[in-house]
Design a protein around this motif. Sequence first.
Motif, PDB file in Angstrom:
ATOM      1  N   GLU A 221       0.831  -1.202   0.000  1.00  0.00           N
ATOM      2  CA  GLU A 221       0.000   0.000   0.000  1.00  0.00           C
ATOM      3  C   GLU A 221       0.868   1.255   0.000  1.00  0.00           C
ATOM      4  OE1 GLU A 221      -3.928   1.420   2.471  1.00  0.00           O
ATOM      5  OE2 GLU A 221      -2.215   0.658   3.613  1.00  0.00           O
ATOM      6  N   ARG A 222       1.941   1.253   0.781  1.00  0.00           N
ATOM      7  CA  ARG A 222       2.835   2.416   0.840  1.00  0.00           C
ATOM      8  C   ARG A 222       3.484   2.664  -0.530  1.00  0.00           C
ATOM      9  NH1 ARG A 222       6.072   4.694   5.237  1.00  0.00           N
ATOM     10  NH2 ARG A 222       4.513   3.668   6.571  1.00  0.00           N
ATOM     11  N   ALA A 223       3.919   1.597  -1.184  1.00  0.00           N
ATOM     12  CA  ALA A 223       4.569   1.748  -2.481  1.00  0.00           C
ATOM     13  C   ALA A 223       3.610   2.284  -3.536  1.00  0.00           C
ATOM     14  CB  ALA A 223       5.159   0.411  -2.928  1.00  0.00           C
ATOM     15  N   LEU A 224       2.394   1.761  -3.574  1.00  0.00           N
ATOM     16  CA  LEU A 224       1.420   2.228  -4.564  1.00  0.00           C
ATOM     17  C   LEU A 224       1.003   3.671  -4.299  1.00  0.00           C
ATOM     18  CD1 LEU A 224      -0.929  -0.873  -5.004  1.00  0.00           C
ATOM     19  CD2 LEU A 224       0.708   0.020  -6.645  1.00  0.00           C
ATOM     20  N   GLY A 225       0.893   4.031  -3.038  1.00  0.00           N
ATOM     21  CA  GLY A 225       0.501   5.385  -2.698  1.00  0.00           C
ATOM     22  C   GLY A 225       1.529   6.418  -3.100  1.00  0.00           C
ATOM     23  N   ALA A 226       2.794   6.035  -3.070  1.00  0.00           N
ATOM     24  CA  ALA A 226       3.861   6.987  -3.371  1.00  0.00           C
ATOM     25  C   ALA A 226       4.294   6.978  -4.833  1.00  0.00           C
ATOM     26  CB  ALA A 226       5.078   6.693  -2.485  1.00  0.00           C
ATOM     27  N   CYS A 227       3.940   5.931  -5.569  1.00  0.00           N
ATOM     28  CA  CYS A 227       4.481   5.753  -6.914  1.00  0.00           C
ATOM     29  C   CYS A 227       3.347   5.568  -7.919  1.00  0.00           C
ATOM     30  CB  CYS A 227       5.417   4.547  -6.953  1.00  0.00           C
ATOM     31  SG  CYS A 227       6.763   4.623  -5.750  1.00  0.00           S
ATOM     32  N   PRO A 228       2.833   6.642  -8.507  1.00  0.00           N
ATOM     33  CA  PRO A 228       1.714   6.527  -9.450  1.00  0.00           C
ATOM     34  C   PRO A 228       2.077   5.789 -10.729  1.00  0.00           C
ATOM     35  CG  PRO A 228       2.581   8.772  -9.424  1.00  0.00           C
ATOM     36  CD  PRO A 228       3.240   8.053  -8.290  1.00  0.00           C
ATOM     37  N   GLU A 229       3.362   5.607 -11.011  1.00  0.00           N
ATOM     38  CA  GLU A 229       3.764   4.937 -12.238  1.00  0.00           C
ATOM     39  C   GLU A 229       3.634   3.415 -12.153  1.00  0.00           C
ATOM     40  OE1 GLU A 229       7.615   5.418  -9.823  1.00  0.00           O
ATOM     41  OE2 GLU A 229       5.728   6.486 -10.141  1.00  0.00           O
ATOM     42  N   ILE A 230       3.328   2.870 -10.968  1.00  0.00           N
ATOM     43  CA  ILE A 230       3.123   1.430 -10.853  1.00  0.00           C
ATOM     44  C   ILE A 230       1.669   1.161 -10.477  1.00  0.00           C
ATOM     45  CG2 ILE A 230       5.531   1.082 -10.226  1.00  0.00           C
ATOM     46  CD1 ILE A 230       4.640   0.471  -7.391  1.00  0.00           C
ATOM     47  N   CYS A 231       1.139   0.025 -10.974  1.00  0.00           N
ATOM     48  CA  CYS A 231      -0.275  -0.272 -10.749  1.00  0.00           C
ATOM     49  C   CYS A 231      -0.486  -1.520  -9.921  1.00  0.00           C
ATOM     50  CB  CYS A 231      -1.006  -0.417 -12.087  1.00  0.00           C
ATOM     51  SG  CYS A 231      -0.326  -1.677 -13.174  1.00  0.00           S
ATOM     52  N   GLU A 232       0.545  -2.313  -9.708  1.00  0.00           N
ATOM     53  CA  GLU A 232       0.398  -3.549  -8.938  1.00  0.00           C
ATOM     54  C   GLU A 232       1.757  -3.949  -8.403  1.00  0.00           C
ATOM     55  OE1 GLU A 232      -1.234  -8.172  -9.582  1.00  0.00           O
ATOM     56  OE2 GLU A 232      -1.265  -6.734 -11.243  1.00  0.00           O
ATOM     57  N   ILE A 233       1.781  -4.478  -7.181  1.00  0.00           N
ATOM     58  CA  ILE A 233       3.022  -4.988  -6.610  1.00  0.00           C
ATOM     59  C   ILE A 233       2.741  -6.342  -5.985  1.00  0.00           C
ATOM     60  CG2 ILE A 233       2.669  -3.697  -4.451  1.00  0.00           C
ATOM     61  CD1 ILE A 233       5.765  -3.475  -4.290  1.00  0.00           C
ATOM     62  N   ARG A 234       3.618  -7.285  -6.224  1.00  0.00           N
ATOM     63  CA  ARG A 234       3.498  -8.626  -5.662  1.00  0.00           C
ATOM     64  C   ARG A 234       4.689  -8.876  -4.747  1.00  0.00           C
ATOM     65  NH1 ARG A 234       1.193 -12.408 -10.630  1.00  0.00           N
ATOM     66  NH2 ARG A 234      -0.505 -11.000 -11.209  1.00  0.00           N
ATOM     67  N   LEU A 235       4.389  -9.429  -3.586  1.00  0.00           N
ATOM     68  CA  LEU A 235       5.407  -9.646  -2.567  1.00  0.00           C
ATOM     69  C   LEU A 235       5.398 -11.097  -2.112  1.00  0.00           C
ATOM     70  CD1 LEU A 235       4.193  -6.465  -0.926  1.00  0.00           C
ATOM     71  CD2 LEU A 235       6.638  -6.707  -1.270  1.00  0.00           C
ATOM     72  N   ALA A 236       6.581 -11.657  -1.937  1.00  0.00           N
ATOM     73  CA  ALA A 236       6.760 -12.967  -1.322  1.00  0.00           C
ATOM     74  C   ALA A 236       7.698 -12.780  -0.143  1.00  0.00           C
ATOM     75  CB  ALA A 236       7.330 -13.970  -2.317  1.00  0.00           C
ATOM     76  N   MET A 237       7.228 -13.177   1.053  1.00  0.00           N
ATOM     77  CA  MET A 237       7.975 -12.877   2.272  1.00  0.00           C
ATOM     78  C   MET A 237       8.016 -14.115   3.169  1.00  0.00           C
ATOM     79  SD  MET A 237       6.313  -9.045   2.749  1.00  0.00           S
ATOM     80  CE  MET A 237       7.025  -8.740   4.352  1.00  0.00           C
ATOM     81  N   PRO A 238       9.122 -14.853   3.148  1.00  0.00           N
ATOM     82  CA  PRO A 238       9.272 -15.970   4.078  1.00  0.00           C
ATOM     83  C   PRO A 238       9.421 -15.457   5.507  1.00  0.00           C
ATOM     84  CG  PRO A 238      11.317 -15.578   2.905  1.00  0.00           C
ATOM     85  CD  PRO A 238      10.294 -14.678   2.284  1.00  0.00           C
ATOM     86  N   ASN A 239       8.781 -16.133   6.431  1.00  0.00           N
ATOM     87  CA  ASN A 239       8.887 -15.763   7.841  1.00  0.00           C
ATOM     88  C   ASN A 239      10.131 -16.431   8.410  1.00  0.00           C
ATOM     89  OD1 ASN A 239       8.479 -15.010  10.481  1.00  0.00           O
ATOM     90  ND2 ASN A 239       6.305 -15.489  10.481  1.00  0.00           N
ATOM     91  N   LYS A 240      11.174 -15.643   8.615  1.00  0.00           N
ATOM     92  CA  LYS A 240      12.435 -16.174   9.134  1.00  0.00           C
ATOM     93  C   LYS A 240      12.316 -16.273  10.661  1.00  0.00           C
ATOM     94  CE  LYS A 240      15.569 -14.790   5.458  1.00  0.00           C
ATOM     95  NZ  LYS A 240      16.154 -16.117   5.272  1.00  0.00           N
ATOM     96  N   HIS A 241      11.915 -17.459  11.103  1.00  0.00           N
ATOM     97  CA  HIS A 241      11.548 -17.657  12.501  1.00  0.00           C
ATOM     98  C   HIS A 241      12.752 -17.514  13.436  1.00  0.00           C
ATOM     99  CE1 HIS A 241       7.622 -18.970  11.207  1.00  0.00           C
ATOM    100  NE2 HIS A 241       8.148 -19.920  10.461  1.00  0.00           N
ATOM    101  N   HIS A 242      12.518 -16.833  14.550  1.00  0.00           N
ATOM    102  CA  HIS A 242      13.486 -16.720  15.630  1.00  0.00           C
ATOM    103  C   HIS A 242      12.823 -17.244  16.906  1.00  0.00           C
ATOM    104  CE1 HIS A 242      15.345 -14.125  12.691  1.00  0.00           C
ATOM    105  NE2 HIS A 242      16.415 -13.995  13.436  1.00  0.00           N
ATOM    106  N   PHE A 243      13.378 -18.309  17.472  1.00  0.00           N
ATOM    107  CA  PHE A 243      12.794 -18.959  18.636  1.00  0.00           C
ATOM    108  C   PHE A 243      13.640 -18.668  19.873  1.00  0.00           C
ATOM    109  CE2 PHE A 243      11.597 -21.722  15.017  1.00  0.00           C
ATOM    110  CZ  PHE A 243      10.221 -21.563  15.096  1.00  0.00           C
ATOM    111  N   LEU A 244      12.963 -18.304  20.950  1.00  0.00           N
ATOM    112  CA  LEU A 244      13.666 -18.104  22.214  1.00  0.00           C
ATOM    113  C   LEU A 244      14.334 -19.401  22.674  1.00  0.00           C
ATOM    114  CD1 LEU A 244      11.234 -15.893  24.342  1.00  0.00           C
ATOM    115  CD2 LEU A 244      13.593 -15.325  23.738  1.00  0.00           C
ATOM    116  N   VAL A 245      15.573 -19.306  23.108  1.00  0.00           N
ATOM    117  CA  VAL A 245      16.299 -20.464  23.610  1.00  0.00           C
ATOM    118  C   VAL A 245      15.960 -20.670  25.077  1.00  0.00           C
ATOM    119  CG1 VAL A 245      18.586 -21.459  24.019  1.00  0.00           C
ATOM    120  CG2 VAL A 245      18.167 -20.061  21.979  1.00  0.00           C
ATOM    121  N   ASP A 246      15.663 -21.900  25.448  1.00  0.00           N
ATOM    122  CA  ASP A 246      15.380 -22.229  26.844  1.00  0.00           C
ATOM    123  C   ASP A 246      16.697 -22.322  27.605  1.00  0.00           C
ATOM    124  OD1 ASP A 246      14.484 -23.114  29.272  1.00  0.00           O
ATOM    125  OD2 ASP A 246      13.869 -25.112  28.555  1.00  0.00           O
ATOM    126  N   LEU A 247      16.964 -21.328  28.444  1.00  0.00           N
ATOM    127  CA  LEU A 247      18.208 -21.291  29.223  1.00  0.00           C
ATOM    128  C   LEU A 247      18.018 -21.753  30.663  1.00  0.00           C
ATOM    129  CD1 LEU A 247      19.640 -17.866  27.969  1.00  0.00           C
ATOM    130  CD2 LEU A 247      20.174 -20.160  27.139  1.00  0.00           C
TER     131      LEU A 247
END
Length: 286
Positions: A221-247
Amino acid sequence: MSIKLGPNRYGKAETRLVHVVRDGPVHHIKDINVSTSLSGDMESAHLTGDNAAVLPTDTQKNTAYAFARKHGVGQIEEFALLLARHFVGSQPTIHHARVEIQEYAWSRGGPHSFVREGGEVRTCVVHHDRDGGDSVVSGLTDLVVLNSTGSEFHGYIVDEYTTLPPTTDRILATAVTARWRHTGETASYGKSYEQVRQCLLEAFADTHSLSLQQTLYAMGERALGACPEICEIRLAMPNKHHFLVDLSPFGLDNDNEVYFAADRPYGLIEGSVLRGDAPGAGFAWE
């Protein structure tokens, strides 16, 4: 039973090309990877082995090198359009050309010294069709970002196989792949790229995230709002999991300080954000 040839294309994949502009003692470098793919009246090559309609893939490679010398490289979208239009315009049997380019960034270490940057890779995919004109999709891959707080995840479906505990404070990290479609030829693809990239980074940092899906939409939404020259953006975002270590076995607490960064398996969030009047919304970009 009837058998026939379906859609097909061929080309030269991953032509590595480095172009050096020697501006006196100060040099400039463009490091790119070019893949070309052509289609048209190619039935005979498949059905009978008649290659009369085929422009060799080696010729496609040589064309990329020759055009770099004759025209320079400049913005990768412009170079891709130049190649695609040449292949279709110069050969009657070729009706459609697809050109994909990745650009690898180097930062300056001196007038003629460079350091390869380890960040994201800039990309583009250009199509030129004899009847349908041009389409230009710019993008980037491996834009790695992390928020050390400001991310929650709770309220999801719980069934007999759910073990994930809800959280109101977690690390959110991902490696963004983004592709955005231009409404037409853009005055400055380089300026547009920098603006979209900055919008993605700012929205990721600014969004208090209740899910990675929410963050994905905010970035688009931010990219489309700022850039009128683009009409669609597709994103792929893997969730790089970070797990708390049991100490606790070591007599230590862990107040969101020490994490194990897991590389797999990972959640993969994908989505498109587009203008309501975007032409051709939902068409295949490949």
